[in-house]
Scaffold this motif. Structure first.
Motif: not given
Lengths: 252, 340
Positions: B50-52, B216-233
């Motif tokens: 969804q972030t993508w 803006t869309a790219m920044a939002l998408s990336a920030a939320l993807a980072a949050m998912c990455g943190a969860f994965f770690g």
């Protein structure tokens, strides 16, 4: 005070000069027609005014500010909005959503934008298509969509690039009524049109381009008597027809 | 789409979330560790896709670089815990900001160009970041970061006994990301984003600053993807470059969304619900054959979908719904004709 002033605008594509020192003004509340044979540089001039092209020389003023060199979205935000001759529907979005994108220029509020979009769709007779993808509209519908979308932005100056080309005579009549409605709202219009019967009766002023040069400017009455316009564009026969029609309406 | 239809759709989503929230209360589910694992991954990958979808689906800008943002988020959390002995939360925040910054820096020059430059640039950036993190001592290099054993609970976002904690974490992530996209979809930003996808010049002629919208869309998408990455770690208790910053991971963002249906709210969930169980069960069954079996399955599925219905699973669902509606209408018409 003029709403739009085009001052000695020149646009070159390499060696080709598409617009050569074109100047004219548009007064608020009027309808100005921009006519001329194919390749005269009408659409190029539209693209220059709306910021799609960077002009080679000259200056453009709109509503008291210079808009020369501004990006097109800024010019639209100032209130000068155009339609495209070759229709550009946002294909995968519905007709309603297309018009809604325009309506959002008047503010981010959903309720107001939806009301505006609905009204513009009604004015342009698109209600029955509102939920259809814009790409599925017939050509007449796409032309009306161009108009509805631009209208929804709440413009001060609406620039129409051949919105009537390719329409049937009934559709042209419908479009002319819509244009009258728009004018009654106090919106100024700059119209590129090939159909003389459509533009001549409604225009307050006509600007004639030929080969990128402005060859005449004035009220329609004078334009149809202008020798240069007759030889470059109207033709003797057609000019007589328009003159005859003028006489008829005078006697009536 | 009219308002009433939208509200009905929201009810469906609400019911789904309630149902998902009750899942761990069923003891057959809660005690089945593998099933819980699959459910967590479905929720996580739905959120990732969804972030993508924000920039790739609604915005129409194909990014192959999302594993970089995902990785930055994972490293943010990982370094906070492993290197500095803190809770992961400040690391997650820093990772999100850093990912958004990197996204804007990459996109700014690319969005000015038309065509496939953006896609190519994002492709390159994955390689660059992967290599860089492999040799960067401060972030753990090729060895990566291994989590120490710390107290479990929400403060450290870590649980050892059961997966229930992670499950609710994934569900919260899912609700957050889907909620944001649902909100954007029905507001000006979402309409502008789709307008830019459908025709940039047209959108600009209507007063849309397409560059600002895309960034803006790219920044939002990336920030939320980072949050998912943190969860994965946090979930895997380890972070290393090949795990989080690989092209494989980037492709999963893209494939899950496209398979489910890009540019639709349900697409990422549908894609993840089909692909993730397949991936996990093939891994469990044929894991011995070596890595990449899941990608082969992904590939075959994508080929079939693209040939059958380019709009993905959500497109298929729509087709079926239309078909049923038409049948029902035909049936109704039939009875009215029969009636005297």
């Amino acid at each position: 005070m003029t709403l739009l002033e085009v001052r000695e605008v020149t646009k070159k594509f390499g060696a080709l000069v598409a617009n050569d020192k074109v100047s004219f003004t548009v007064d608020p509340g009027t309808i100005v027609g921009l006519i001329g044979p194919n390749g005269a540089g009408k659409t190029t001039l539209f693209n220059c005014i709306s910021g799609l092209y960077a002009i080679s020389a000259g200056r453009i003023f709109f509503d008291g500010t210079e808009i020369t060199g501004l990006p097109s979205f800024r010019i639209a935000r100032l209130g000068a909005v155009r339609t495209f001759q070759v229709v550009r529907p946002l294909k995968e979005m519905t007709v309603f959503d297309n018009v809604l994108v325009g309506a959002f220029l008047q503010g981010a509020g959903n309720a107001r934008a939806r009301a505006t979009a609905e009204e513009c769709i009604r004015i342009c007779n698109l209600t029955e298509y509102a939920d259809k993808p814009a790409g599925d509209l017939p050509i007449g519908g796409k032309k009306r969509l161009e108009l509805a979308r631009a209208l929804a932005t709440g413009p001060k100056l609406l620039m129409l690039d051949e919105v009537m080309a390719g329409l049937t005579s009934t559709e042209v009549k419908g479009a002319m009524e819509v244009i009258h409605d728009i004018r009654r709202k106090g919106i100024t219009l700059l119209i590129v049109e090939h159909i003389m019967e459509a533009i001549m009766p409604i225009a307050d002023k006509v600007v004639v381009l030929d080969g990128g040069i402005k060859i005449a400017e004035g009220p329609p009455d004078r334009i149809i008597d202008d020798e240069r316009v007759i030889s470059a564009y109207l033709g003797t026969k057609f000019s007589r027809r328009l003159q005859a029609r003028r006489e008829e309406s005078k006697h009536a | 789409m009219n308002h009433r239809a939208l509200k009905r759709k929201d009810l469906f989503w609400l019911a789904l979330v309630v149902l998902l929230a009750l899942m761990p209360a069923v003891s057959a589910v809660a005690t089945n560790t593998f099933l819980m694992h699959v459910l967590i991954l479905i929720l996580l990958f739905s959120a990732m896709a969804q972030t993508w979808n924000i920039i790739g689906g609604y915005g129409g800008q194909t990014s192959f670089g999302h594993s970089v943002f995902f990785g930055i988020g994972a490293y943010g959390a990982g370094m906070a815990v492993v290197t500095y002995g803190l809770s992961p939360w400040p690391g997650i925040g820093i990772g999100m900001v850093a990912a958004a910054a990197v996204a804007v820096l990459i996109s700014y020059p690319c969005f000015k160009l038309s065509g496939h430059y953006f896609a190519i640039a994002t492709f390159a950036i994955v390689e660059i970041f992967h290599r860089m993190f492999l040799v960067w001592y401060w972030v753990g290099g090729a060895l990566g970061l291994d989590y120490p054993v710390v107290e479990q609970g929400l403060k450290n976002f870590m649980w050892y006994d059961t997966k229930t904690g992670y499950y609710y974490g994934a569900l919260a992530l899912f609700v957050l990301v889907f909620g944001i996209v649902r909100f954007l979809e029905s507001h000006r930003f979402g309409y502008y984003l789709r307008a830019v996808r459908e025709g940039q010049e047209t959108a600009e002629s209507l007063g849309v600053n397409s560059q600002a919208i895309k960034l803006t869309a790219m920044a939002l998408s990336a920030a939320l993807a980072a949050m998912c990455g943190a969860f994965f770690g946090q979930y895997n208790l380890r972070v290393d470059p090949s795990m989080v910053m690989s092209l494989d991971m980037s492709m999963k963002f893209v494939l899950v969304t496209i398979l489910g249906g890009a540019g639709t709210l349900a697409g990422p969930l549908l894609g993840a619900a089909v692909l993730i169980p397949l991936q996990e069960y093939t891994r469990a069954l044929w894991g011995g054959l070596g890595g990449g079996v899941d990608l082969i399955v992904f590939g075959v599925l994508i080929i079939i979908i693209v040939i059958k219905q380019p709009a993905g699973i959500s497109g298929m669902v729509r087709d079926i719904a239309k078909h049923i509606e038409r049948r029902r209408a035909a049936a109704k018409g039939g009875t009215s004709i029969d009636a005297p």
